[in-house]
Scaffold this motif. Structure first.
Motif, mmCIF file in Angstrom:
data_model
loop_
_atom_site.group_PDB
_atom_site.id
_atom_site.type_symbol
_atom_site.label_atom_id
_atom_site.label_comp_id
_atom_site.label_asym_id
_atom_site.label_seq_id
_atom_site.Cartn_x
_atom_site.Cartn_y
_atom_site.Cartn_z
ATOM 1 N N PHE A 5 -0.011 3.703 -2.178
ATOM 2 C CA PHE A 5 -0.778 4.657 -2.978
ATOM 3 C C PHE A 5 -1.771 5.449 -2.151
ATOM 4 O O PHE A 5 -2.484 6.286 -2.687
ATOM 5 C CB PHE A 5 -1.509 3.922 -4.109
ATOM 6 N N GLU A 6 -1.850 5.178 -0.846
ATOM 7 C CA GLU A 6 -2.710 5.983 0.023
ATOM 8 C C GLU A 6 -1.818 6.696 1.031
ATOM 9 O O GLU A 6 -0.762 6.192 1.386
ATOM 10 C CB GLU A 6 -3.666 5.073 0.807
ATOM 11 N N THR A 7 -2.282 7.844 1.523
ATOM 12 C CA THR A 7 -1.530 8.519 2.579
ATOM 13 C C THR A 7 -1.779 7.778 3.875
ATOM 14 O O THR A 7 -2.914 7.635 4.303
ATOM 15 C CB THR A 7 -1.995 9.969 2.703
ATOM 16 N N THR A 43 11.769 11.852 -4.757
ATOM 17 C CA THR A 43 11.587 12.924 -3.788
ATOM 18 C C THR A 43 10.325 13.658 -4.141
ATOM 19 O O THR A 43 10.157 14.107 -5.271
ATOM 20 C CB THR A 43 12.726 13.928 -3.919
ATOM 21 N N SER A 44 9.452 13.796 -3.197
ATOM 22 C CA SER A 44 8.267 14.624 -3.435
ATOM 23 C C SER A 44 8.730 16.037 -3.629
ATOM 24 O O SER A 44 9.693 16.465 -3.006
ATOM 25 C CB SER A 44 7.366 14.617 -2.213
ATOM 26 N N ALA A 45 8.040 16.790 -4.485
ATOM 27 C CA ALA A 45 8.334 18.210 -4.575
ATOM 28 C C ALA A 45 8.031 18.796 -3.207
ATOM 29 O O ALA A 45 6.908 18.746 -2.736
ATOM 30 C CB ALA A 45 7.459 18.836 -5.643
ATOM 31 N N PHE A 98 2.561 8.405 0.813
ATOM 32 C CA PHE A 98 1.882 9.598 0.349
ATOM 33 C C PHE A 98 1.019 9.182 -0.841
ATOM 34 O O PHE A 98 1.450 8.409 -1.680
ATOM 35 C CB PHE A 98 2.945 10.621 -0.070
ATOM 36 N N ALA A 99 -0.200 9.707 -0.905
ATOM 37 C CA ALA A 99 -1.184 9.181 -1.847
ATOM 38 C C ALA A 99 -0.757 9.328 -3.309
ATOM 39 O O ALA A 99 -0.276 10.367 -3.728
ATOM 40 C CB ALA A 99 -2.521 9.896 -1.636
ATOM 41 N N ASN A 100 -0.960 8.274 -4.060
ATOM 42 C CA ASN A 100 -0.750 8.298 -5.510
ATOM 43 C C ASN A 100 -1.673 7.256 -6.130
ATOM 44 O O ASN A 100 -1.273 6.110 -6.328
ATOM 45 C CB ASN A 100 0.713 7.971 -5.844
ATOM 46 N N ASN A 147 0.786 -1.236 0.000
ATOM 47 C CA ASN A 147 0.000 0.000 0.000
ATOM 48 C C ASN A 147 0.817 1.285 0.000
ATOM 49 O O ASN A 147 0.949 1.957 1.013
ATOM 50 C CB ASN A 147 -0.967 0.025 1.187
ATOM 51 N N LYS A 207 6.340 6.367 -7.290
ATOM 52 C CA LYS A 207 5.791 6.816 -8.567
ATOM 53 C C LYS A 207 6.239 5.859 -9.655
ATOM 54 O O LYS A 207 7.181 5.090 -9.470
ATOM 55 C CB LYS A 207 6.397 8.178 -8.917
ATOM 56 N N VAL A 212 7.844 9.770 -2.422
ATOM 57 C CA VAL A 212 6.575 9.154 -2.808
ATOM 58 C C VAL A 212 6.904 8.108 -3.862
ATOM 59 O O VAL A 212 7.874 8.240 -4.605
ATOM 60 C CB VAL A 212 5.595 10.207 -3.358
ATOM 61 N N ALA A 254 9.239 12.900 2.589
ATOM 62 C CA ALA A 254 10.245 13.310 1.615
ATOM 63 C C ALA A 254 10.157 12.504 0.326
ATOM 64 O O ALA A 254 10.677 12.916 -0.688
ATOM 65 C CB ALA A 254 11.623 13.153 2.216
#
Lengths: 507, 997
Positions: free
Chosen positions: B655-657, B727-729, B682-684, B653, B739, B737, B735
């Motif tokens: 893809f969910e926060t 790295t998340s923007a 962090f959600a994706n 999991n 992808k 996510v 820090a």
């Protein structure tokens, strides 16, 4: 054939039952809390837990790397020598000192992530369903605090709203836009912040903290709103007057300077007059400041890292309280051999006997001279503001203190702000309580030096050097004078992941 | 079979017609030579004619032939016979199974196919192709035996995990290993035993999850390499599939017993300074102070009076023993069964490290309802205990067990005169103290089994349902006595407990339809549904401030600790639901087409992309069957295949926060530190599969009666939608996510396999088998940068050696360019004091395996070389410990350090100074065997073997062994080709005896 028909039927029934048994494949989380983002901007996070976590996040200031290093190692008061196999660390420290960093520097990147993720957490507090006005005020102060350092170091501040999903690129504030946003946060927070006087452990955001930060903002406004980060900076008298006002508001909250012989009390639990904001002891402590300078053979056994430059050390008179302080331990007690302030010359153990440097079997005496690489273990004068005995007793790491506010007022008056008493008298009063002799005149160089003497190694030097236009001059083994280095580069991975960010000039 | 029929038909064309003799009826029965059961469906043909018959269900036949006719008895799977009638009216035939034919079957997904019909690139390995000797886990059996399959054990530790790469490395952040299918049950790729993380001496990884399978129970391993063969496994097939088939009962009831005894010693020790050299060199850099002539000179002070070879103190000659007992029997008609029991007790060459395993297995099949219902079950239970020693992949400057053994003062005694260990300080741990004042072990119990029922509705149409389960529980304990002087341990003592349980279940249902179309076409179709769930839960505890120094009391009497904390626990479950189908059409046995499609739905991916579709298509043209082909080619086929497969080997999991409380711990001062609530993902919702598109062109060939045979394959694999933590923007709370990157990893290569029966007489046989594979790896269309390969050592915090970037191979080395020393002895770097790409990578360009198999009467000799070329290794052990600055501060070093021009204050930054060519050729396996055949009723044969493993290796690498890859991951991105304190490799001689009763 008939039997085959029957068998086909049977197989169809089997396949239908297979399809009917399909699952929906929805995950069912048993060991983590799922946060569902709703469109309204409120999240199911808990304001109390998140605010507490945001306070704990102030431990980012206690580490010797990242933020602290970007303010101190780039300055003229601290040198991080590579001592043989120690402290090489892939050159991270050397490049900070020599001003030769680039956009892939590890600490530049880590610090960017640390500060920005902390400021985002404060956004989560503000968006939480159960947030109270006092909690919102503290969250705004913390947001302003974190965003301030991003603005000061990088010149651009990304901002992500709670409702922005993964694919949304955060908008980016320019330096002056960030300045306005931070001032607005503090101004909105002030009415609901509490009024607290000085104590040794002031871990909550208060009116005094907000005033102090506002004073700092306005003092440096010329730098933040200048056309180019390289300067020149023109200080508007109106801004200087605002600095004086805010400083006076801090004084009105009950703050004053520590008296004679009590300079180092500021870094113990006996601090009485100056401490405005500290870091909670259960998240960050001054421990790193002790270990990063002490030699392996001292007690406690340190990491033998950083030292100060001889030129900086020579700015102090011998009578100055801030130069040397006695150890708080008694002879024979733990840590008796560690003095306060600058540690120079022969070092002693708990019993008062001279320590022998086990690396070269000579007496351990810290020397004034020190080189950036190939330094042996005893080179360089060390700095001890938080004594191990006080750390053991629970001394907290200081983020804001009154002496800084006091000197900001003096500087503002020097630069044309309206206020009393005159700058020279203010500085001499301070020097008097530090048992240093009075100055005859006060110019920019003297002001910069005095701030250095009072606030050395407290994580502010880079800010002062830039404001006085001295960040790009040369000092021992630092020969790079590139003016664009007043701003750090935006880390390469941040640029790669957010097209709204443009790299700072020169990188 | 084809060949035999054709030869006879050809002979028919040349024959002059015989005189017609008098005809009469001949009848008889065909009985299997192995099981004495009648065999239906056997062809009885009068030689030279087309008249013939087929045996009935009772094996009986009747045929009308002249008196001098010759009958040809043939059937698939049996050796054909020719029998002269010679006037007889009753002929009973004993039919011998043709083992060679059975070997031409390859296990593919959901069934098996004859090798001639396979359209994909596969390698079928039977037990005689396996490596011999002390083998702890199945993948070691096929190391070097299959082209394009690169197997590297990460270190020499018993039970250590292996890295297996089929056709190169495709993924950056996810698992790169193939899918393992044991008797039709796909295994999850997770570790089933706990790793140890966050402990004072450093992290060490989990053990090899395949350790539970006794290699002795494995009948064959089939490796599926290209997309047309692996796409039937859809979202898990991108890195290849390894099909493991366990042994079933065959033939008459047989009892087999075997015993192995192995002796292992270290292949190469480090060439450290001896006591006198050490003291002299130390004295050179620490001269006496001329101002204090009465003081003891430092070199004298450093001499502690003894003379100890610390490497020998922690190493030993290891003894390994294994017993295997199996009992089973089987026939085609009724069913088969096989029980087996095995034990393995493998000592490691470092004292106190070992692997002890007990396995029990049962395989059984039975047919019911007129042979229409076939019920079968395979069940394995294994109990493993690993004895762990304190070796870690990221210890700091103090070092772990093996590195303390290099560093420690050779003049120091093991113990003080009063019997306590000589421990001068926390930065110099005494290796023997480390060994004896710590205790660690992992206990694992795992059971894997399946139960299946297959029902044949009518000829060619059947339905099979499979229920499978895979459950394990594992507990790892690590105790450190407070008598050990080490940071965070001395004076307080520590105990860490980590437990892991897994619960995987499978339910599969599929239809198979097998029919002829027209005269020459055959069609095989498969349609199925599969559901699999993977459950994983873990718990961890930490204890400190013990009131005792007794390691057993610490482990078995927790209350002796004054501080105890639950570090964390977890419980996750993932599901996979799939629909799949395959169609196989073959025309005239020479044009074969295969198409597969699988739809996989997984709980690992976001709502928007939960299902993925994986098609493949392949075509095979058996050119050797064509009339225009010269008869010299026994086999010449062209294969073309293309397909898309996926990779979903990421954690649960992402893809969910989600938030979790992070680990609690007890810090070095003995204070509790509670973890805060923080985000773990962090959600994706768009997170989806990594997909690999692969095209393959292959040629299978055989000449001279198939005495020379082999294949050539060219392939191109493009992996896209790489799953990676980016790295998340910032600002974002997390820090990172997960992808899907729009970057490509491309692996292109060619594989050659050649087998030649150089000599094949009655008494002497010599077969050469070799495989060579070449692979080129490149990252394309990637704008970012990912650093990995953490380098540890004094003064090396934050150092890294590898970078993943565009137009470079994965894990390309990123280092300062070393150019010698300056006048002061400090390192010089071409171009400046910063890192850049060197054009060298840790991924091998060429892998090779060469086997020579010789048989002379009852003796056989197997010599196997394996090699990997073109890779480089970064020697972190040398970087961290073997520099001149180390000896100046009293740490022992290797001899070559002293003779260089380095200065003692030189900082050993990450540079090409420590990068070395890691190509090697190893004599991996030499086995000499002797068969003694008995014809008694009780004992049928005894086999004696003598095996040498890792006898010698030819390489330029100056570290302990070139086959090494320590886990130096940064933020979950794995590394490759870095050597740091790896458990040393052993040379093993094994004596084995096996008997069949």
């Amino acid at each position: 054939m008939k039997t085959n028909n029957k068998k086909f039927l049977l197989s169809m029934v089997l396949s239908l039952s297979m399809i009917a048994s399909c699952t929906k494949l929805e995950p069912n989380e048993q060991d983590s809390i799922v946060i569902k983002e709703s469109g309204s901007g409120t999240t199911s996070g808990d304001a109390v837990a998140l605010l507490e976590s945001s306070y704990k996040d102030l431990d980012a200031f206690c580490d010797q790397a990242n933020l602290y290093a970007m303010y101190e190692h780039t300055s003229d008061e601290l040198i991080p020598p590579t001592r043989g196999t120690d402290w090489g660390d892939n050159g991270v420290w050397r490049t900070l000192y020599s001003h030769t960093w680039d956009a892939t520097h590890q600490q530049v990147r880590d610090n960017w992530n640390n500060l920005n993720s902390r400021s985002y957490k404060t956004n989560q507090v503000l968006a939480a369903g159960n947030v109270k006005p006092e909690q919102a005020a503290e969250a705004k102060f913390l947001r302003a605090f974190y965003m301030f350092y991003v603005m000061d170091l990088y010149g651009q501040v990304p901002f992500r709203a709670i409702t922005d999903g993964v694919d949304v690129n955060p908008k980016v504030f320019s330096r002056s836009e960030a300045f306005d946003f931070i001032v607005k946060d503090l101004t909105e927070a002030l009415p609901k912040l509490t009024s607290i006087g000085p104590k040794a452990t002031n871990t909550t955001a208060s009116k005094a903290a907000a005033y102090a930060l506002l004073a700092r903002l306005y003092l440096n406004k010329a730098v933040y709103t200048a056309a180019s980060a390289e300067g020149p900076f023109t200080f508007a008298p109106a801004d200087m007057t605002k600095v004086v006002e805010y400083c006076d508001l801090v004084t009105a909250e009950g703050f004053s300077l520590e008296g004679k012989d009590n300079y180092f009390n500021n870094f113990t639990l006996n601090a009485k007059n100056e401490i405005i904001l500290t870091v909670r002891h259960d998240s960050g402590t001054p421990q790193n400041r002790i270990y990063m300078v002490l030699h392996y053979d001292q007690k406690p056994s340190g990491w033998n890292g950083f030292a100060t430059l001889a030129d900086f050390y020579n700015k102090f008179e011998d009578s100055d309280d801030r130069k040397h302080g006695k150890s708080p331990a008694a002879k024979g007690e733990d840590y008796y051999g560690i003095q306060r302030g600058f540690l120079e010359g022969q070092q002693y153990n708990d019993k008062g006997d001279p320590i022998i440097n086990s690396r070269n079997n000579k007496p351990l005496a810290f020397t004034k001279d020190v080189t950036l690489s190939g330094a042996s273990t005893e080179k360089g004068i060390r700095v001890m503001k938080y004594h191990p005995k006080d750390y053991d007793a629970g001394a907290q790491y200081v983020l804001l203190r009154y002496a800084d506010v006091y000197l900001m007022k003096a500087e503002a008056i020097m630069r044309g702000g309206t206020g009393t008493p005159p700058a020279l008298k203010m500085v001499n009063d301070l020097r008097d309580s530090r048992k240093a002799s009075a100055l005859t005149k006060l110019d920019e160089a003297a002001m910069l030096d005095e701030r250095g003497r009072e606030l050395y190694w407290e994580g502010l030097r880079r800010m002062d050097l830039i404001r006085f236009g001295k960040f790009n001059t040369t000092w021992s083994e630092k020969t790079n004078t590139e003016a664009f280095r007043n701003l750090f580069p935006i880390p390469q991975i941040a640029i790669d992941s957010n097209p709204n960010l443009k790299q700072n000039p020169g990188y | 079979m084809q060949k035999f029929t054709r030869i006879y038909l050809m002979m028919l064309a040349l024959l002059v017609s015989q005189a017609v003799w008098a005809q009469h009826a001949v009848s008889g029965k065909v009985i299997g030579a192995d099981d004495k059961q009648p065999i239906p469906g056997v062809n009885i043909v009068e030689k030279g004619t087309t008249s013939g018959t087929v045996t009935d269900l009772n094996g009986d036949f009747t045929i009308s032939v002249p008196d001098d006719a010759v009958l040809v008895i043939s059937s698939v799977g049996y050796v054909s016979q020719e029998i002269s009638v010679g006037g007889r009216t009753t002929i009973n035939i004993s039919f011998v199974p043709d083992v060679k034919i059975l070997e031409d079957v390859v296990v593919v997904g959901y069934g098996s196919q004859e090798k001639k019909d396979i359209t994909g690139a596969t390698v079928a390995l039977k037990s005689e192709d396996f490596n011999q000797g002390i083998i702890a886990s199945p993948e070691q059996l096929i190391q070097g035996r299959a082209a394009g399959v690169q197997i590297t054990s990460s270190s020499g530790e018993p039970g250590a995990a292996s890295n297996i790469r089929i056709r190169g490395t495709s993924s950056v952040n996810t698992g790169n290993g193939p899918l393992y299918v044991v008797d039709g049950v796909p295994l999850s790729n997770d570790d089933i035993s706990p790793a140890s993380n966050g402990q004072p001496i450093g992290d060490s990884p989990a053990k090899n999850p395949l350790n539970f399978l006794n290699p002795n129970d494995i009948a064959s391993i089939d490796v599926l390499k290209d997309a047309s063969a692996t796409a039937i496994y859809g979202s898990r097939g991108a890195n290849g599939v390894v099909m493991i088939t366990t042994k079933s009962g065959r033939g008459n009831a047989k009892l087999d017993y075997s015993y192995n005894l192995g002796v292992s010693t270290i292949t190469k020790k480090y060439d450290l300074l001896g006591k006198q050299e050490y003291l002299d060199t130390y004295g050179k850099f620490n001269p006496p102070d001329p101002k204090k002539p009465n003081d003891v000179p430092p070199a004298i002070k450093q001499d502690k009076g003894s003379n100890t070879d610390w490497q020998s103190q922690v190493l030993r000659t290891a003894i390994t023993q294994g017993h295997n007992l199996s009992y089973g029997s089987g026939d085609k008609a009724g069913g088969d069964y096989r029980f087996s029991f095995g034990t393995l007790s493998q000592q490691g060459i470092i004292k106190k490290s070992d692997l002890v395993r007990y396995t029990a297995r049962f395989n059984g099949t039975k047919k019911f309802i007129k042979d229409k219902l076939k019920v079968s079950t395979q069940l394995t239970v294994a109990s493993t205990k690993d004895g762990n020693v304190p070796i870690s992949s990221n210890s700091g400057y103090e070092g772990d067990l093996f590195s303390s053994a290099f560093k420690f003062n050779p003049s120091a005694p093991v113990r003080n005169p009063d019997g306590t260990y000589f421990q001068p300080g926390t930065d110099q741990p005494n290796p023997v103290a480390m060994l004896n004042l710590t205790k660690g072990y992992t206990n694992t119990l795992r059971s894997l089994g399946n139960f299946s029922a297959e029902y044949e509705f009518f000829k060619g149409f059947s339905f099979k349902t499979v229920l499978g389960f895979d459950r394990s529980t594992s507990s790892r304990k690590a105790a450190f006595s407070k008598d050990l002087v080490y940071n965070g341990i001395g004076g307080i003592g520590r105990l860490y407990i980590n437990d892991v349980q897994t619960d995987n279940r499978l339910w599969e249902n599929y239809f198979v339809y097998d029919t002829k179309i027209g005269e020459r076409g055959t069609l095989k179709a498969l349609l199925g549904y599969s559901y699999q769930s993977f459950g994983y839960s873990s718990q961890g505890f930490a204890f400190s401030n013990f009131r005792t120094n007794d390691l057993n009391i610490m482990i078995n009497n927790y209350a002796s600790a004054e501080k105890a904390v639950g570090t964390n626990s977890s419980d996750v479950k993932d599901e996979l639901q799939s629909f799949y189908g395959r169609v196989n059409y073959s025309y005239h046995d020479r044009y074969i087409v295969t198409a597969t499609l699988r739809a996989d739905g997984s709980t690992k991916f976001g709502k928007n992309n939960r299902y993925g579709y994986f098609p493949s298509a392949a075509f095979k043209w058996r050119i050797s069957e064509e009339e225009f082909m010269p008869k010299a080619f026994d086999e010449f086929s062209l294969r073309l295949g293309i397909g898309t497969t996926g990779n979903q080997n990421i954690p649960h999991n992402l893809f969910e926060t989600r938030q979790r409380y992070s680990d609690n711990s007890i810090n070095t001062d003995g204070n509790y530190q509670t973890g805060g609530l923080s985000n773990v993902a962090f959600a994706n919702p768009n997170l989806k599969w990594e997909s690999t598109t692969q095209t393959n062109i292959g040629i299978d060939y055989g000449f001279l009666d198939n005495r020379i045979r082999g294949s050539i394959d060219l392939y191109n694999k493009k992996t896209n939608n790489l799953l990676i933590q980016v790295t998340s923007a910032q600002p974002a709370v997390n820090a990172f996510v997960w992808k899907n990157l729009n970057a490509d990893v491309i692996n292109q290569g060619v594989e050659f396999t050649l087998e030649a029966d150089a000599v094949a007489n009655n008494n002497f046989k010599w077969t050469i088998a070799g495989n060579v594979a070449y692979n080129k790896n490149l990252v394309k269309n990637y704008n970012g940068i990912v650093d990995t390969g953490a380098i540890n050592g004094q003064g090396l915090s934050g150092a890294f050696a590898e970078r993943i970037a565009n137009n470079q191979p994965l894990f390309a080395f990123y280092l300062r360019d070393f150019a010698g020393y300056d006048a002061n002895g400090n390192s010089l770097y071409t171009g400046g004091d910063f890192q850049k790409f060197t054009g060298k990578s840790p991924l091998p360009k060429t892998t090779l395996g060469l086997t020579n198999n010789l048989k002379y009467k009852n003796f056989d000799l197997n010599i196997f070389f394996s090699g990997q070329f073109g890779q480089y290794i970064y020697n972190n052990t040398q970087n961290g410990y073997f520099t001149l600055g180390s000896i100046a501060t009293g740490k022992n070093v290797t001899k070559d350090v002293v003779s260089g021009k380095e200065g003692i204050l030189n900082a050993p930054d990450v540079s090409t100074r420590f990068l070395q060519n890691g190509s090697f050729l190893r004599l991996q396996n030499v086995t000499l065997g002797y068969n003694i055949n008995f014809n008694s009723k009780y004992l049928s044969n005894i086999r004696l073997t003598l095996t040498g493993q890792s006898l010698f290796v030819i390489t330029k690498y100056n570290g302990q062994d070139p086959e090494v890859s320590t886990n130096k991951q940064i933020n979950g991105v794995p590394s490759a080709g870095i050597d740091y304190n790896a458990y040393p490799r052993a040379r093993t001689i094994t004596f084995g005896v096996s008997a069949s009763f």
